[in-house]
Design an enzyme around this catalytic site. Structure first.
Site, PDB file in Angstrom:
ATOM      1  N   ASP A 288       0.831  -1.212   0.000  1.00 14.85           N
ATOM      2  CA  ASP A 288       0.000   0.000   0.000  1.00 14.85           C
ATOM      3  C   ASP A 288       0.866   1.263   0.000  1.00 14.85           C
ATOM      4  O   ASP A 288       0.619   2.217   0.741  1.00 14.85           O
ATOM      5  CB  ASP A 288      -0.959  -0.005   1.189  1.00 14.85           C
ATOM      6  CG  ASP A 288      -2.113   0.984   1.007  1.00 14.85           C
ATOM      7  OD1 ASP A 288      -2.367   1.390  -0.144  1.00 14.85           O
ATOM      8  OD2 ASP A 288      -2.752   1.350   2.016  1.00 14.85           O
TER       9      ASP A 288
ATOM     10  N   ASP B 288     -11.611   0.751   4.896  1.00 15.48           N
ATOM     11  CA  ASP B 288     -10.398   1.076   4.129  1.00 15.48           C
ATOM     12  C   ASP B 288      -9.411   1.888   4.961  1.00 15.48           C
ATOM     13  O   ASP B 288      -8.255   2.050   4.568  1.00 15.48           O
ATOM     14  CB  ASP B 288     -10.755   1.908   2.886  1.00 15.48           C
ATOM     15  CG  ASP B 288     -11.548   1.124   1.865  1.00 15.48           C
ATOM     16  OD1 ASP B 288     -11.314  -0.085   1.732  1.00 15.48           O
ATOM     17  OD2 ASP B 288     -12.411   1.722   1.202  1.00 15.48           O
TER      18      ASP B 288
ATOM     19  N   ASP C 197      -2.614  -4.437  -4.932  1.00 16.54           N
ATOM     20  CA  ASP C 197      -1.935  -3.139  -5.035  1.00 16.54           C
ATOM     21  C   ASP C 197      -0.462  -3.252  -5.406  1.00 16.54           C
ATOM     22  O   ASP C 197       0.190  -2.229  -5.655  1.00 16.54           O
ATOM     23  CB  ASP C 197      -2.014  -2.330  -3.728  1.00 16.54           C
ATOM     24  CG  ASP C 197      -3.427  -2.100  -3.236  1.00 16.54           C
ATOM     25  OD1 ASP C 197      -4.353  -2.170  -4.056  1.00 16.54           O
ATOM     26  OD2 ASP C 197      -3.609  -1.841  -2.027  1.00 16.54           O
TER      27      ASP C 197
END
Length: 455
Positions: free
Chosen positions: A251, A432, A290
């Site tokens: 991330d 999130d 990601d």
């Protein structure tokens, strides 16, 4: 794609005939009634205790092999170049570091596996993948228990040594009985602990549906964590969906879910164990959401490191989990161009993956995502199947990716419209991060967020 409609609304290719078998080399690894086929040194007596092998280990031995048990009757073959998975459950009366080997059973005992592992007082699963470096018909498995100042007892169960040779990576998976519903998902745990009207709604719309379970550095024993999920799924004859999410620096762009394994070496050990813990059982794995989308937020050196780790990870699943379909994550349609993503997939070696995944933890509709997937395939040497995360795409994307308002659940567990599978990869209701519609950290279940997702 020819397809057949099945239970739970699942549709799968008619050619999906079932997973290939592997060869089990251990005899009597479950110890239901006896220790037949197992030996131990005279100072390390073994017995059956509640369906487990119990060994009483003396203290004060000088070497690990001074207290030992194992199996070599009958001896079994080890072949150079074959891939093997050794797995077992173990616990002890005190925390101890032990050693296991797979070796030729006469002097000088050359080994093809020689690994230390640490047992605690709670039963845990261990899974070790290795490549055969010997060619012998006289191999043995040992557990070496000595070199501790005080005595203790240790228990083993469900010992398995599998030769994966003959299985073909990406073997067809049968979804005839559908996908596994996680009985310990975050939504289900919340529902069980918070009865009431809100829980009833979340249970009906979310907690009783198939969804993925995520694995990362929060799992203290990745082999045990994977076993706790894949084992019950296999027993139920359902196909589980797992997410491997532990790459260092994960991330890098979003920042809310940062972390991962501390080093490249630690990640490689982790992901090999992850693959070995699945073993020959059928499963779906979404590999590192990601990880390719983050490239624009990383230095070239960090990109190179990530490429090496993803290449390694794909090879481990191919070698040690040959009945697993691995989908290498390819971001979403709002995150870079299809051409760039095709180049990144190629660089990592998507040919070793079953396919790629899109829209993980995002909101783009299936209709929007399919053309993006087709454009990615236009940039690959050969088309790859793809899956779409539909867990929150029922109302399309908003103006932000982080807990945006107005989003809704999408369809569950299906094939159609050009995608191989439509899956709930993100757990609906998991935050999130601290943003917009949720005040909870990333990965925590927010019942209010879940309620807002229900159409």
């Amino acid at each position: 794609m020819p397809a057949a409609a099945l239970a739970l609304g699942v549709v799968v290719p008619a050619s999906a005939l079932g997973a290939a078998a592997a060869t089990e080399l251990v005899k009597n690894g479950t110890f239901d009634t006896s220790t037949t086929n197992w030996w131990s040194l005279a100072n390390t007596p073994i017995s059956v205790d509640a369906g487990q092998l119990k060994a009483v280990v003396p203290g004060g031995t000088a070497e690990r092999w001074d207290a030992m048990l194992g199996q070599n009757v009958p001896a079994f073959p080890i072949h150079q170049g074959h891939r093997y998975v050794l797995s077992f459950d173990a616990r002890a009366t005190a925390t101890r570091q032990l050693r296991t080997t797979v070796q030729h059973n006469t002097a000088p005992y050359p080994s093809t596996l020689d690994r230390l592992f640490t047992v605690g007082t709670t039963k845990q699963r261990f899974a070790l993948g290795f490549t055969g470096s010997l060619e012998t018909a006289q191999a043995e498995l040992t557990f070496q228990l000595g070199d501790h100042p005080t005595g203790y007892s240790v228990w083993f169960d469900n010992v398995s040594l599998v030769d994966t040779y003959g299985t073909v990576a990406g073997s067809p998976i049968s979804l005839t009985n559908g996908f596994y519903v996680d009985p310990k998902s975050n939504p289900k745990i919340w529902v069980d602990n918070n009865p009431g009207t809100k829980a009833t709604a979340i249970n009906a719309a979310i907690a009783t549906k198939p969804m993925a379970r995520w694995f990362g550095n929060w799992n203290t024993n990745i082999a045990d964590a994977v076993q706790q999920f894949v084992g019950p799924a296999d027993a139920a004859d359902k196909v589980p969906t797992l997410v491997a999410y532990n790459i260092p620096g994960r991330d890098a762009c979003g920042g809310h879910s940062g972390g991962g394994a501390g080093t490249e070496a630690a990640y490689k050990d982790w992901v090999q164990t992850f693959a070995a813990a699945i073993g020959s059982r059928p499963a779906l794995v979404i590999l590192e959401p990601d990880s390719l989308g983050d490239f624009q937020c990383m230095t070239p050196e960090k990109q190179d490191e990530r490429v090496r780790m993803l290449q390694f990870a794909l090879q481990q699943f191919k070698d040690f989990a040959p009945n697993t379909w691995v989908y290498l994550d390819a971001g979403n349609k709002g995150w870079g161009t299809a051409s760039d993503m095709a180049q990144r997939l190629t660089r990592v070696g998507v040919g070793n993956a079953h396919g790629f995944s899109l829209n993980v933890s995002n909101y783009y509709t299936t209709a929007e995502t399919i053309p993006f997937a087709d454009a990615i395939n236009d940039g690959l040497a050969a088309d790859k199947p793809f899956v779409i995360d539909t867990s929150r795409n029922g109302a399309g994307a908003g103006t932000t990716w982080c807990n945006p308002p107005g989003r809704k659940l999408g369809v569950t567990a299906r094939v159609g419209g050009g995608a191989e599978l439509l899956l709930w990869v993100k757990v609906p209701g998991n935050s999130d991060g601290v943003c917009n519609e949720s005040s909870l950290p990333a990965g925590q279940f927010d019942p209010d967020l879940a309620i807002k997702l229900i159409p």
